[in-house]
Design a protein around this motif. Sequence first.
Motif, mmCIF file in Angstrom:
data_model
loop_
_atom_site.group_PDB
_atom_site.id
_atom_site.type_symbol
_atom_site.label_atom_id
_atom_site.label_comp_id
_atom_site.label_asym_id
_atom_site.label_seq_id
_atom_site.Cartn_x
_atom_site.Cartn_y
_atom_site.Cartn_z
ATOM 1 N N HIS A 73 55.011 43.846 31.560
ATOM 2 C CA HIS A 73 53.888 44.666 31.481
ATOM 3 C C HIS A 73 52.637 43.736 31.677
ATOM 4 N N THR A 77 50.429 41.255 34.671
ATOM 5 C CA THR A 77 49.080 41.656 35.146
ATOM 6 C C THR A 77 47.891 40.135 34.959
ATOM 7 N N MET A 84 48.470 43.433 41.041
ATOM 8 C CA MET A 84 48.581 44.412 40.368
ATOM 9 C C MET A 84 48.148 45.597 40.435
ATOM 10 N N ALA A 88 48.669 49.473 42.129
ATOM 11 C CA ALA A 88 48.461 50.151 41.538
ATOM 12 C C ALA A 88 47.886 51.060 42.407
ATOM 13 N N THR A 140 50.428 54.648 32.700
ATOM 14 C CA THR A 140 49.517 54.774 32.688
ATOM 15 C C THR A 140 48.858 53.979 32.635
ATOM 16 N N LYS A 143 49.633 50.631 33.751
ATOM 17 C CA LYS A 143 49.214 50.270 35.391
ATOM 18 C C LYS A 143 47.689 50.183 35.308
ATOM 19 N N TRP A 144 46.908 50.114 34.314
ATOM 20 C CA TRP A 144 45.534 50.249 35.081
ATOM 21 C C TRP A 144 45.326 49.384 33.911
ATOM 22 N N SER A 147 42.544 46.740 35.217
ATOM 23 C CA SER A 147 40.823 46.571 35.395
ATOM 24 C C SER A 147 40.246 46.299 34.622
#
Length: 174
Positions: A73, A77, A84, A88, A140, A143-144, A147
């Motif tokens: 991941h 990313t 990504m 998302a 989670t 995934k984020w 940011s």
Amino acid sequence: MFRKSGYAGTSMQDIANELGIKPASLYNHISSKQDILVELLSFGANLFVDGMKEIKSSKVNELQKLERLIALHLRITVEHTDLMALIAVEWRHLEGEGLREYLKLRNSYENDFRIILKGAMENGLIHAMDIEIAFFSILTTLKWFYSWYDKHSQLSMVDIEEYLKQLLLGGLKI
């Protein structure tokens, strides 16, 4: 452009302008903005599915597989931060067959992730707990990550990977 303005906020005219071509020329190559989104998200989903295949077939224990999934991941990313963001958020704009195919790939990846997580619990490598809560918490965060990474890209990826492994798996290790 989809990340900056969102899928709904980006027009074919905007895309053509960004490429320095006329919209009619753009339509010679693609039929719709949806086709671009499908292509991008399919590419992203396949990065994860291909990585999962490699991890699943490796001859390491489930805890090591979870560590490799975290690394996967993070690598994706860092190499594809804008992608990504689409994965998302913008996947919700997919329609028809593009949506069905994307969800098939995503569900396959997530099911394999759960199987590895469950195996780690069953083999006593991590504490037994509700798989869905553990899965949600780990995925989670990953995934984020894009940011957060935008503002902290000066940090060493080796350090970030080690910190996230400790944070996400450390509380589960026996």
